[in-house]
Write a protein that holds these residues in place. Structure first.
Motif, PDB file in Angstrom:
ATOM      1  N   SER A   1      26.657  24.096  55.766  1.00 42.76           N
ATOM      2  CA  SER A   1      25.584  25.037  55.421  1.00 42.76           C
ATOM      3  C   SER A   1      25.996  26.470  55.742  1.00 42.76           C
ATOM      4  O   SER A   1      26.509  26.747  56.830  1.00 42.76           O
ATOM      5  N   ALA A   2      25.775  27.345  54.805  1.00 45.13           N
ATOM      6  CA  ALA A   2      25.953  28.776  55.081  1.00 45.13           C
ATOM      7  C   ALA A   2      24.820  29.236  55.997  1.00 45.13           C
ATOM      8  O   ALA A   2      23.657  28.876  55.766  1.00 45.13           O
ATOM      9  N   PRO A   3      25.108  29.979  57.041  1.00 47.49           N
ATOM     10  CA  PRO A   3      24.052  30.376  57.977  1.00 47.49           C
ATOM     11  C   PRO A   3      23.044  31.324  57.334  1.00 47.49           C
ATOM     12  O   PRO A   3      23.419  32.232  56.581  1.00 47.49           O
ATOM     13  N   ALA A   4      21.783  31.086  57.650  1.00 44.57           N
ATOM     14  CA  ALA A   4      20.707  31.900  57.074  1.00 44.57           C
ATOM     15  C   ALA A   4      20.906  33.379  57.382  1.00 44.57           C
ATOM     16  O   ALA A   4      20.653  34.243  56.531  1.00 44.57           O
ATOM     17  N   ALA A   5      21.365  33.686  58.607  1.00 44.89           N
ATOM     18  CA  ALA A   5      21.533  35.090  58.987  1.00 44.89           C
ATOM     19  C   ALA A   5      22.561  35.794  58.113  1.00 44.89           C
ATOM     20  O   ALA A   5      22.400  36.967  57.756  1.00 44.89           O
TER      21      ALA A   5
ATOM     22  N   HIS B   1      23.407  39.683  53.490  1.00 44.30           N
ATOM     23  CA  HIS B   1      23.929  40.083  52.185  1.00 44.30           C
ATOM     24  C   HIS B   1      22.909  39.923  51.054  1.00 44.30           C
ATOM     25  O   HIS B   1      23.270  40.024  49.877  1.00 44.30           O
ATOM     26  N   SER B   2      21.642  39.668  51.437  1.00 40.76           N
ATOM     27  CA  SER B   2      20.537  39.536  50.459  1.00 40.76           C
ATOM     28  C   SER B   2      20.834  38.482  49.395  1.00 40.76           C
ATOM     29  O   SER B   2      20.589  38.675  48.201  1.00 40.76           O
ATOM     30  N   LEU B   3      21.352  37.339  49.840  1.00 40.01           N
ATOM     31  CA  LEU B   3      21.663  36.236  48.939  1.00 40.01           C
ATOM     32  C   LEU B   3      20.620  35.134  49.081  1.00 40.01           C
ATOM     33  O   LEU B   3      20.156  34.850  50.193  1.00 40.01           O
ATOM     34  N   PRO B   4      20.240  34.493  47.984  1.00 42.19           N
ATOM     35  CA  PRO B   4      19.235  33.419  48.053  1.00 42.19           C
ATOM     36  C   PRO B   4      19.821  32.131  48.598  1.00 42.19           C
ATOM     37  O   PRO B   4      21.044  31.923  48.596  1.00 42.19           O
ATOM     38  N   LEU B   5      18.952  31.242  49.053  1.00 40.84           N
ATOM     39  CA  LEU B   5      19.349  29.906  49.471  1.00 40.84           C
ATOM     40  C   LEU B   5      19.412  29.034  48.217  1.00 40.84           C
ATOM     41  O   LEU B   5      18.390  28.765  47.578  1.00 40.84           O
TER      42      LEU B   5
ATOM     43  N   ARG C   1      20.976  22.111  50.295  1.00 37.56           N
ATOM     44  CA  ARG C   1      20.737  23.508  49.916  1.00 37.56           C
ATOM     45  C   ARG C   1      21.610  24.419  50.782  1.00 37.56           C
ATOM     46  O   ARG C   1      21.856  24.141  51.945  1.00 37.56           O
ATOM     47  N   GLY C   2      22.049  25.516  50.184  1.00 28.11           N
ATOM     48  CA  GLY C   2      22.803  26.512  50.935  1.00 28.11           C
ATOM     49  C   GLY C   2      24.217  26.112  51.285  1.00 28.11           C
ATOM     50  O   GLY C   2      24.787  26.626  52.250  1.00 28.11           O
ATOM     51  N   CYS C   3      24.816  25.213  50.510  1.00 24.42           N
ATOM     52  CA  CYS C   3      26.193  24.777  50.800  1.00 24.42           C
ATOM     53  C   CYS C   3      27.176  25.931  50.598  1.00 24.42           C
ATOM     54  O   CYS C   3      27.027  26.742  49.687  1.00 24.42           O
ATOM     55  N   MET C   4      28.210  25.959  51.433  1.00 25.15           N
ATOM     56  CA  MET C   4      29.185  27.034  51.389  1.00 25.15           C
ATOM     57  C   MET C   4      29.816  27.189  50.016  1.00 25.15           C
ATOM     58  O   MET C   4      30.083  28.311  49.565  1.00 25.15           O
ATOM     59  N   GLU C   5      30.066  26.070  49.298  1.00 28.74           N
ATOM     60  CA  GLU C   5      30.769  26.195  48.030  1.00 28.74           C
ATOM     61  C   GLU C   5      29.973  26.978  46.992  1.00 28.74           C
ATOM     62  O   GLU C   5      30.550  27.538  46.064  1.00 28.74           O
ATOM     63  N   ARG C   6      28.658  27.058  47.148  1.00 33.97           N
ATOM     64  CA  ARG C   6      27.863  27.835  46.208  1.00 33.97           C
ATOM     65  C   ARG C   6      28.164  29.332  46.318  1.00 33.97           C
ATOM     66  O   ARG C   6      27.839  30.109  45.413  1.00 33.97           O
ATOM     67  N   TYR C   7      28.799  29.740  47.419  1.00 33.42           N
ATOM     68  CA  TYR C   7      29.036  31.162  47.667  1.00 33.42           C
ATOM     69  C   TYR C   7      30.530  31.526  47.736  1.00 33.42           C
ATOM     70  O   TYR C   7      30.894  32.647  47.378  1.00 33.42           O
TER      71      TYR C   7
ATOM     72  N   GLY D   1      35.080  30.087  43.287  1.00 31.06           N
ATOM     73  CA  GLY D   1      35.216  31.078  42.215  1.00 31.06           C
ATOM     74  C   GLY D   1      33.888  31.344  41.534  1.00 31.06           C
ATOM     75  O   GLY D   1      33.534  32.497  41.251  1.00 31.06           O
ATOM     76  N   SER D   2      33.138  30.271  41.277  1.00 25.99           N
ATOM     77  CA  SER D   2      31.816  30.450  40.678  1.00 25.99           C
ATOM     78  C   SER D   2      30.864  31.147  41.641  1.00 25.99           C
ATOM     79  O   SER D   2      29.956  31.864  41.221  1.00 25.99           O
ATOM     80  N   GLY D   3      31.084  30.963  42.946  1.00 22.79           N
ATOM     81  CA  GLY D   3      30.274  31.656  43.947  1.00 22.79           C
ATOM     82  C   GLY D   3      30.509  33.154  43.929  1.00 22.79           C
ATOM     83  O   GLY D   3      29.554  33.947  44.050  1.00 22.79           O
ATOM     84  N   LEU D   4      31.778  33.566  43.783  1.00 23.28           N
ATOM     85  CA  LEU D   4      32.080  34.992  43.686  1.00 23.28           C
ATOM     86  C   LEU D   4      31.406  35.591  42.454  1.00 23.28           C
ATOM     87  O   LEU D   4      30.832  36.695  42.517  1.00 23.28           O
ATOM     88  N   ALA D   5      31.427  34.864  41.339  1.00 21.35           N
ATOM     89  CA  ALA D   5      30.756  35.345  40.125  1.00 21.35           C
ATOM     90  C   ALA D   5      29.258  35.474  40.342  1.00 21.35           C
ATOM     91  O   ALA D   5      28.620  36.427  39.874  1.00 21.35           O
ATOM     92  N   LEU D   6      28.682  34.523  41.076  1.00 22.99           N
ATOM     93  CA  LEU D   6      27.250  34.568  41.366  1.00 22.99           C
ATOM     94  C   LEU D   6      26.899  35.779  42.229  1.00 22.99           C
ATOM     95  O   LEU D   6      25.896  36.461  41.995  1.00 22.99           O
ATOM     96  N   ILE D   7      27.724  36.044  43.246  1.00 23.49           N
ATOM     97  CA  ILE D   7      27.479  37.199  44.111  1.00 23.49           C
ATOM     98  C   ILE D   7      27.511  38.483  43.295  1.00 23.49           C
ATOM     99  O   ILE D   7      26.647  39.360  43.444  1.00 23.49           O
ATOM    100  N   HIS D   8      28.496  38.590  42.423  1.00 19.39           N
ATOM    101  CA  HIS D   8      28.608  39.774  41.564  1.00 19.39           C
ATOM    102  C   HIS D   8      27.353  39.936  40.705  1.00 19.39           C
ATOM    103  O   HIS D   8      26.813  41.052  40.560  1.00 19.39           O
ATOM    104  N   HIS D   9      26.853  38.842  40.175  1.00 18.95           N
ATOM    105  CA  HIS D   9      25.649  38.883  39.345  1.00 18.95           C
ATOM    106  C   HIS D   9      24.423  39.259  40.177  1.00 18.95           C
ATOM    107  O   HIS D   9      23.558  40.026  39.726  1.00 18.95           O
ATOM    108  N   GLN D  10      24.342  38.731  41.407  1.00 15.92           N
ATOM    109  CA  GLN D  10      23.220  39.055  42.303  1.00 15.92           C
ATOM    110  C   GLN D  10      23.171  40.546  42.636  1.00 15.92           C
ATOM    111  O   GLN D  10      22.098  41.107  42.870  1.00 15.92           O
ATOM    112  N   LEU D  11      24.329  41.186  42.622  1.00 16.86           N
ATOM    113  CA  LEU D  11      24.396  42.618  42.917  1.00 16.86           C
ATOM    114  C   LEU D  11      24.074  43.484  41.701  1.00 16.86           C
ATOM    115  O   LEU D  11      24.130  44.715  41.786  1.00 16.86           O
TER     116      LEU D  11
END
Length: 314
Positions: A169-173, A178-182, A190-196, A199-209
């Motif tokens: 699990s990615a820590p909630a803090a 980084h203002s990322l959703p669970l 929920r909140g597994c590290m691989e989601r962030y 490679g697809s996680g990096l794309a998601l972070i970019h989209h969230q920004l």
């Protein structure tokens, strides 16, 4: 590719992917002497079994011998009680007893392993981790997984899932910082590290920004050009990845970490990751070397052949 001087002592390794199945034949020195690929039948289990059987029998014919032990690197996990597979990348395999069915069809020794663990095993033998007492192979592709080798042997664990750090699990803090959703994960958590950190996680972070939908390699190119959103996405991704790899250091203390998957091609990771890992460790532990893979996309199949050799001898 064939080799008329292929040794009679040969091991076959198959890497099962979401788009292709690759078979390699390795000699006693674990040099790849033969390679063949076909498309993966992802929805039809009988077609999948036939594709694997056809590859193996074609290798027998091309190399002039039969009966070589086979190792399979398969995405997903096996339920130890039922022997049934769970694989999101190849849906046809879910709920099936792959090892049992292929042994019956091929009538030879056959050993099933996780594809990420096979990658690690390959890099531990003649790869980037050769000569290190222990290593962790961390895959950063569509998802995130890995494998741990000690003295050159794969440590699969009680459930066969050792190295599944992508489902920590990615820590909630950290997500809040980084203002990322669970996010929900295909594994059911929920909140597994691989989601962030994948490679697809990096794309998601970019989209969230607020960035557009592009892949990880394009984000890296834009960052090199000085684009603010891409630079920020890489900063956040590096922090989360540093946390994940720091956890591996604390849990396993590997002598070296070898990266695999599409993100392993990003040179900036090898420059910036050690400091990102150190930021999540207490004072004292040293960050191990973080290295690119030696075998690239051939590693999984070669590792499966190594798995067959090791398990045949045990």
């Amino acid at each position: 590719m064939t080799d008329p001087n292929a040794s009679a002592q040969t091991w076959y390794g198959l890497d099962i992917g979401g788009t292709k199945i690759e078979l390699v034949a390795c000699d006693q020195a674990m040099e790849v002497r033969y390679r063949r690929r076909v498309a993966t039948p992802t929805q039809d289990y009988e077609a999948f079994l036939q594709a694997v059987a056809d590859l193996v029998l074609a290798a027998d014919a091309d190399l002039g011998h039969a009966g070589a032990a086979v190792g399979l690197g398969v995405p997903g996990v096996v339920d130890r009680d039922s022997g049934r597979q769970l694989s999101s990348n190849v849906p046809a395999l879910t709920g099936q007893r792959i090892e049992q069915d292929l042994r019956a069809r091929l009538q030879r020794p056959l050993f099933l392993g996780n594809d990420c663990q096979c990658f690690a095993l390959s890099e531990a033998h003649g790869g980037a981790a050769a000569g290190y007492p222990s290593m962790f192979g961390a895959i950063l592709g569509t998802g995130a997984g890995g494998g741990y080798c000690l003295d050159g042997r794969l440590i699969a664990g009680h459930n066969g899932i050792a190295g599944e750090w992508g489902h920590w699990s990615a820590p909630a803090a950290l997500l809040q910082r980084h203002s990322l959703p669970l996010l929900d994960c295909a594994c059911g958590l929920r909140g597994c590290m691989e989601r962030y950190v994948s490679g697809s996680g990096l794309a998601l972070i970019h989209h969230q920004l607020g960035g557009d939908t592009i892949d990880a390699s394009a984000i890296a190119v834009r960052a090199q050009q000085g684009e603010i959103t891409a630079l920020r996405a890489l900063d956040i991704h590096r922090d989360l990845l540093g946390y994940g790899l720091a956890g591996l250091v604390l849990a396993l203390d590997p002598h070296v970490i070898v990266l695999g998957g599409g993100l392993s091609k990003l040179e900036l990771l090898y420059r910036d990751l050690p400091a990102a890992v150190a930021a999540h460790l207490f004072r004292g532990p040293r960050v191990p070397p973080i290295l690119p893979p030696a075998f690239g996309d051939a590693g999984g199949a070669r590792g499966a052949a190594l798995l067959a050799r090791q398990r045949s001898a045990s």
